[in-house]
Design an enzyme around this catalytic site. Structure first.
Site, PDB file in Angstrom:
ATOM      1  N   THR A  94     -32.340   9.316 -43.235  1.00 15.22           N
ATOM      2  CA  THR A  94     -33.774   9.267 -42.882  1.00 15.22           C
ATOM      3  C   THR A  94     -34.022  10.373 -41.856  1.00 15.22           C
ATOM      4  O   THR A  94     -34.252  10.099 -40.675  1.00 15.22           O
ATOM      5  CB  THR A  94     -34.162   7.903 -42.285  1.00 15.22           C
ATOM      6  OG1 THR A  94     -33.274   7.636 -41.172  1.00 15.22           O
ATOM      7  CG2 THR A  94     -34.021   6.792 -43.304  1.00 15.22           C
ATOM      8  N   THR A 129     -31.478   3.986 -40.667  1.00 21.87           N
ATOM      9  CA  THR A 129     -32.346   3.836 -39.489  1.00 21.87           C
ATOM     10  C   THR A 129     -33.795   4.045 -39.933  1.00 21.87           C
ATOM     11  O   THR A 129     -34.142   5.127 -40.415  1.00 21.87           O
ATOM     12  CB  THR A 129     -31.975   4.889 -38.421  1.00 21.87           C
ATOM     13  OG1 THR A 129     -30.592   4.713 -38.098  1.00 21.87           O
ATOM     14  CG2 THR A 129     -32.817   4.739 -37.179  1.00 21.87           C
ATOM     15  N   ARG A 161     -20.417   5.914 -34.340  1.00 21.96           N
ATOM     16  CA  ARG A 161     -20.436   7.238 -33.725  1.00 21.96           C
ATOM     17  C   ARG A 161     -19.548   8.179 -34.517  1.00 21.96           C
ATOM     18  O   ARG A 161     -18.436   7.782 -34.932  1.00 21.96           O
ATOM     19  CB  ARG A 161     -19.900   7.150 -32.274  1.00 21.96           C
ATOM     20  CG  ARG A 161     -20.792   6.421 -31.294  1.00 21.96           C
ATOM     21  CD  ARG A 161     -20.039   6.099 -30.032  1.00 21.96           C
ATOM     22  NE  ARG A 161     -18.942   5.157 -30.306  1.00 21.96           N
ATOM     23  CZ  ARG A 161     -18.014   4.803 -29.426  1.00 21.96           C
ATOM     24  NH1 ARG A 161     -18.015   5.345 -28.228  1.00 21.96           N
ATOM     25  NH2 ARG A 161     -17.066   3.930 -29.738  1.00 21.96           N
ATOM     26  N   ASN A 218     -30.185   3.848 -29.266  1.00 22.41           N
ATOM     27  CA  ASN A 218     -29.906   5.285 -29.275  1.00 22.41           C
ATOM     28  C   ASN A 218     -30.710   6.014 -28.218  1.00 22.41           C
ATOM     29  O   ASN A 218     -30.214   6.930 -27.555  1.00 22.41           O
ATOM     30  CB  ASN A 218     -30.222   5.858 -30.658  1.00 22.41           C
ATOM     31  CG  ASN A 218     -28.979   5.935 -31.530  1.00 22.41           C
ATOM     32  OD1 ASN A 218     -27.926   5.423 -31.146  1.00 22.41           O
ATOM     33  ND2 ASN A 218     -29.101   6.553 -32.679  1.00 22.41           N
ATOM     34  N   GLY A 263     -22.468  17.423 -19.737  1.00 24.24           N
ATOM     35  CA  GLY A 263     -22.052  18.373 -20.777  1.00 24.24           C
ATOM     36  C   GLY A 263     -23.189  19.318 -21.093  1.00 24.24           C
ATOM     37  O   GLY A 263     -24.117  19.475 -20.296  1.00 24.24           O
ATOM     38  N   GLY A 267     -26.147  16.366 -28.646  1.00 23.12           N
ATOM     39  CA  GLY A 267     -26.381  16.953 -29.973  1.00 23.12           C
ATOM     40  C   GLY A 267     -26.213  15.879 -31.028  1.00 23.12           C
ATOM     41  O   GLY A 267     -26.361  14.688 -30.732  1.00 23.12           O
ATOM     42  N   CYS A 270     -28.414  12.203 -34.689  1.00 23.97           N
ATOM     43  CA  CYS A 270     -29.082  10.910 -34.449  1.00 23.97           C
ATOM     44  C   CYS A 270     -29.896  10.811 -33.168  1.00 23.97           C
ATOM     45  O   CYS A 270     -31.074  10.427 -33.216  1.00 23.97           O
ATOM     46  CB  CYS A 270     -28.038   9.798 -34.480  1.00 23.97           C
ATOM     47  SG  CYS A 270     -27.237   9.661 -36.067  1.00 23.97           S
ATOM     48  N   LYS A 331     -19.567  17.314 -30.958  1.00 30.73           N
ATOM     49  CA  LYS A 331     -18.685  16.519 -30.087  1.00 30.73           C
ATOM     50  C   LYS A 331     -17.302  16.577 -30.697  1.00 30.73           C
ATOM     51  O   LYS A 331     -17.126  17.072 -31.816  1.00 30.73           O
ATOM     52  CB  LYS A 331     -19.175  15.073 -29.976  1.00 30.73           C
ATOM     53  CG  LYS A 331     -19.199  14.346 -31.318  1.00 30.73           C
ATOM     54  CD  LYS A 331     -19.632  12.893 -31.181  1.00 30.73           C
ATOM     55  CE  LYS A 331     -18.518  11.996 -30.743  1.00 30.73           C
ATOM     56  NZ  LYS A 331     -18.817  10.566 -30.906  1.00 30.73           N
ATOM     57  N   ARG A 338     -24.497  19.686 -36.476  1.00 32.99           N
ATOM     58  CA  ARG A 338     -25.951  19.507 -36.357  1.00 32.99           C
ATOM     59  C   ARG A 338     -26.354  19.284 -34.895  1.00 32.99           C
ATOM     60  O   ARG A 338     -25.753  18.491 -34.196  1.00 32.99           O
ATOM     61  CB  ARG A 338     -26.411  18.316 -37.222  1.00 32.99           C
ATOM     62  CG  ARG A 338     -26.432  18.611 -38.713  1.00 32.99           C
ATOM     63  CD  ARG A 338     -26.767  17.394 -39.520  1.00 32.99           C
ATOM     64  NE  ARG A 338     -25.697  16.392 -39.457  1.00 32.99           N
ATOM     65  CZ  ARG A 338     -25.760  15.237 -40.126  1.00 32.99           C
ATOM     66  NH1 ARG A 338     -26.842  14.947 -40.854  1.00 32.99           N
ATOM     67  NH2 ARG A 338     -24.762  14.374 -40.056  1.00 32.99           N
TER      68      ARG A 338
HETATM   69  C1  UDX Z   1     -24.851   8.191 -31.676  1.00 27.57           C
HETATM   70  C2  UDX Z   1     -24.795   6.748 -31.165  1.00 27.57           C
HETATM   71  O1  UDX Z   1     -23.819   6.662 -30.129  1.00 27.57           O
HETATM   72  C3  UDX Z   1     -24.402   5.822 -32.315  1.00 27.57           C
HETATM   73  O2  UDX Z   1     -24.398   4.480 -31.855  1.00 27.57           O
HETATM   74  C4  UDX Z   1     -25.413   5.987 -33.453  1.00 27.57           C
HETATM   75  O3  UDX Z   1     -25.067   5.148 -34.544  1.00 27.57           O
HETATM   76  C5  UDX Z   1     -25.444   7.426 -33.898  1.00 27.57           C
HETATM   77  O4  UDX Z   1     -25.769   8.285 -32.792  1.00 27.57           O
HETATM   78  P1  UDX Z   1     -23.149  10.128 -32.228  1.00 27.57           P
HETATM   79  O5  UDX Z   1     -24.349  10.977 -32.147  1.00 27.57           O
HETATM   80  O6  UDX Z   1     -22.288  10.190 -33.443  1.00 27.57           O
HETATM   81  O7  UDX Z   1     -23.578   8.534 -32.088  1.00 27.57           O
HETATM   82  O8  UDX Z   1     -22.188  10.436 -30.993  1.00 27.57           O
HETATM   83  P2  UDX Z   1     -22.197  10.066 -29.438  1.00 27.57           P
HETATM   84  O9  UDX Z   1     -20.797   9.823 -29.072  1.00 27.57           O
HETATM   85  O10 UDX Z   1     -23.206   9.021 -29.121  1.00 27.57           O
HETATM   86  O11 UDX Z   1     -22.643  11.469 -28.731  1.00 27.57           O
HETATM   87  C6  UDX Z   1     -23.928  11.949 -28.935  1.00 27.57           C
HETATM   88  C7  UDX Z   1     -24.070  13.255 -28.115  1.00 27.57           C
HETATM   89  O12 UDX Z   1     -24.088  12.957 -26.705  1.00 27.57           O
HETATM   90  C8  UDX Z   1     -22.915  14.253 -28.317  1.00 27.57           C
HETATM   91  O13 UDX Z   1     -23.432  15.569 -28.303  1.00 27.57           O
HETATM   92  C9  UDX Z   1     -22.042  14.025 -27.092  1.00 27.57           C
HETATM   93  O14 UDX Z   1     -21.290  15.186 -26.731  1.00 27.57           O
HETATM   94  C10 UDX Z   1     -23.098  13.716 -26.025  1.00 27.57           C
HETATM   95  N1  UDX Z   1     -22.581  12.910 -24.920  1.00 27.57           N
HETATM   96  C11 UDX Z   1     -22.127  11.656 -25.152  1.00 27.57           C
HETATM   97  C12 UDX Z   1     -22.618  13.443 -23.636  1.00 27.57           C
HETATM   98  O15 UDX Z   1     -23.025  14.596 -23.437  1.00 27.57           O
HETATM   99  N2  UDX Z   1     -22.185  12.684 -22.596  1.00 27.57           N
HETATM  100  C13 UDX Z   1     -21.709  11.412 -22.774  1.00 27.57           C
HETATM  101  O16 UDX Z   1     -21.308  10.783 -21.789  1.00 27.57           O
HETATM  102  C14 UDX Z   1     -21.673  10.878 -24.092  1.00 27.57           C
END
Ligand code: UDX
Length: 456
Positions: A94, A129, A161, A218, A263, A267, A270, A331, A338
């Site tokens: 979505t 979602t 995640r 989120n 950081g 990114g 989601c 990450k 993306r």
């Molecule tokens: C996220 C949600 O955590 C998850 O529950 C949902 O289903 C999808 O979106 P995701 O985007 O895969 O998951 O990864 P996540 O580990 O949440 O990190 C998202 C972004 O935040 C990354 O760019 C990560 O580097 C950044 N991040 C995360 C930080 O900069 N600092 C942090 O402490 C945690």
């Protein structure tokens, strides 16, 4: 108590993307018969051979294992795939539209195709979602298409995640199920018994509550990260250390240590997408979420700040410098780029005249980045570079041999420099390396020397 597999629940999952594949593999691993379908016949052909199009730790092994045990199958034929299933999950994408609203076309298409097939009772579970109220609208449209359809609709958002999807599925913090009747609750309870029996809490609630829980979860995470990064900037001005400040803050159980890691900004496909969608949903409801708008703006500004940190760290005009980029995925433990800061940052550094060489342990050479070189390991990537920039927190970058880093980086335009955007190291550790170390939210290298003087 009967085992949940005694119920012989058969599952169809529509959408062989990240969520669909992780869910298919895990439900099969839990003992259910699962058929995962996708309209992309080429993708399905590869999946039937156990070739998984995305990098997700242990996913490929889990898919191969369950293909072999014949608990998992793939198909591009919807009617075949739904014939015997009791539960049909919709796990299609979505994405965000130009106007900031969620694009529900794939969900709506899937529902349109399923509606005529609902001869015997099935439960349609929306895992994608979707904005609040979508499940109810989908239920109404199924009835419009097929007034004899026998079905119930459920909202079951996922919280997976990238990089830890299997673990997040098998050991979630909670399971959220939005539904409309008790019978469906029994079936969903049997479906998730293999997980809930480990003591994982399940919330049974309304369709709308379940849809909103996904968004607000989120968006809170996005806000927490944006706040962290702004505190990081403040620490740089105050000469305080982000590591201690956030650790001290996170020791408060009401805050917690998670998502307090500074950081380059959040990114991925989601957090930003869901924040934009929820802003739209809230505006339409006449209750704007201004804090979320600020968090998105803050994250956008973070990318500009990161570029400035790099320019300042390079001390001299970047034109002609050779910069080694360590990590381009958004990450660690994913090949997903993306909304990774690398996508915008690399062209901006090139526009300033930098020559770029990239190394990422998983993301392969691709045509997204033009006029760049690709290294095959950390040290050959650093060879002859003026500075190394850590963008992604891959384990491969956590235990670098700083002697090799220093000897690989050149020392002509400026001192060998390491710009650590994920704070994998500390100024004190780096003080003795002979490498100029720049990180986020911390004191400068000079202050670190003072630090050392105090502690040694
Ligand atoms: C996220 C949600 O955590 C998850 O529950 C949902 O289903 C999808 O979106 P995701 O985007 O895969 O998951 O990864 P996540 O580990 O949440 O990190 C998202 C972004 O935040 C990354 O760019 C990560 O580097 C950044 N991040 C995360 C930080 O900069 N600092 C942090 O402490 C945690």
């Amino acid at each position: 108590m009967r085992s949940y597999t005694d119920y012989k629940i058969e599952i169809t999952i529509i959408g062989a993307g990240y969520v669909g594949l992780v869910s298919s593999a895990c439900f099969a691993e839990l003992g259910f018969k699962v058929i995962c379908i996708d309209k992309d016949s080429h993708k399905i052909k590869n999946l039937k051979n156990g070739n998984v199009p995305i990098y997700e730790p242990t996913l490929e092994q889990l898919i191969k294992k369950n293909l072999k045990s014949e608990r998992l199958a793939f198909s591009d034929c919807l009617s075949e795939a739904t014939l015997n299933s009791h539960i049909i999950f919709i796990a299609v994408g979505t994405p965000i539209k130009e106007d900031g609203n969620a694009d529900l076309s794939e969900v709506e298409m899937a529902v349109k195709k399923i509606a005529p097939l609902l001869h015997n009772h099935k439960v349609i579970v929306i895992k994608s979602t979707v904005p609040v109220g979508t499940c109810q609208r989908l239920q109404d449209s199924i009835k419009e298409i097929n007034c004899n359809a026998k079905f119930d609709i459920v909202s079951n958002p996922e919280f997976l995640r990238a990089g830890s999807g299997i673990k997040d599925f098998m050991f979630p913090d909670r399971i959220v199920i939005g539904l409309t009747n008790g019978l469906t609750r029994t079936l969903m309870s049997n479906l998730y018994q293999g997980i809930t029996e480990k003591g994982i809490p399940t919330l049974y609630t309304s369709l709308e509550n379940a849809e909103l829980i996904k968004y607000v979860s989120n968006c809170f995470l996005a806000t927490k990260i944006a706040f962290t990064n702004e505190v990081s900037d403040l620490c740089e001005k105050l000469g305080t250390d982000i590591t201690d400040v956030l650790y001290g803050m996170g020791l408060d159980n009401r805050i917690g240590q998670d998502y307090l890691q500074p950081g380059p900004g959040f990114g991925g496909s989601c957090l930003a997408k869901d924040a934009q969608s929820l802003i739209k949903i809230a505006e339409s409801a006449g209750s704007p979420l201004n804090i979320l708008r600020s968090a998105l703006h803050s994250n956008f500004q973070r990318k500009k700040r990161i570029k400035q940190i790099i320019i300042e760290a390079c001390q001299y005009p970047i034109a002609g410098m050779r910069l080694a980029i360590l990590g381009v995925s958004f990450k660690a433990n994913t090949d997903d780029i993306r909304e990774s800061i690398a996508v915008s940052l690399i062209p901006e550094l090139q526009a300033l005249g930098a020559k770029i060489i990239i190394y990422d342990p998983i993301v392969q050479k691709n045509n997204l980045f033009v006029d760049v070189e690709w290294g095959t390991d950390v040290y050959n990537t650093l060879q002859g570079a003026d500075a190394a920039i850590i963008i992604t927190e891959w384990d491969a970058f956590r235990y670098l041999d700083m002697k090799k880093v220093k000897s690989s980086l050149r020392n002509t335009v400026m001192e060998p420099t390491l710009i650590d955007l994920r704070n994998l190291y500390t100024p004190a550790i780096m003080a003795k390396s002979g490498i100029r170390y720049v990180s986020v939210g911390r004191t400068t290298i000079e202050a670190a020397h003072t630090d050392l003087a105090k502690t040694s």
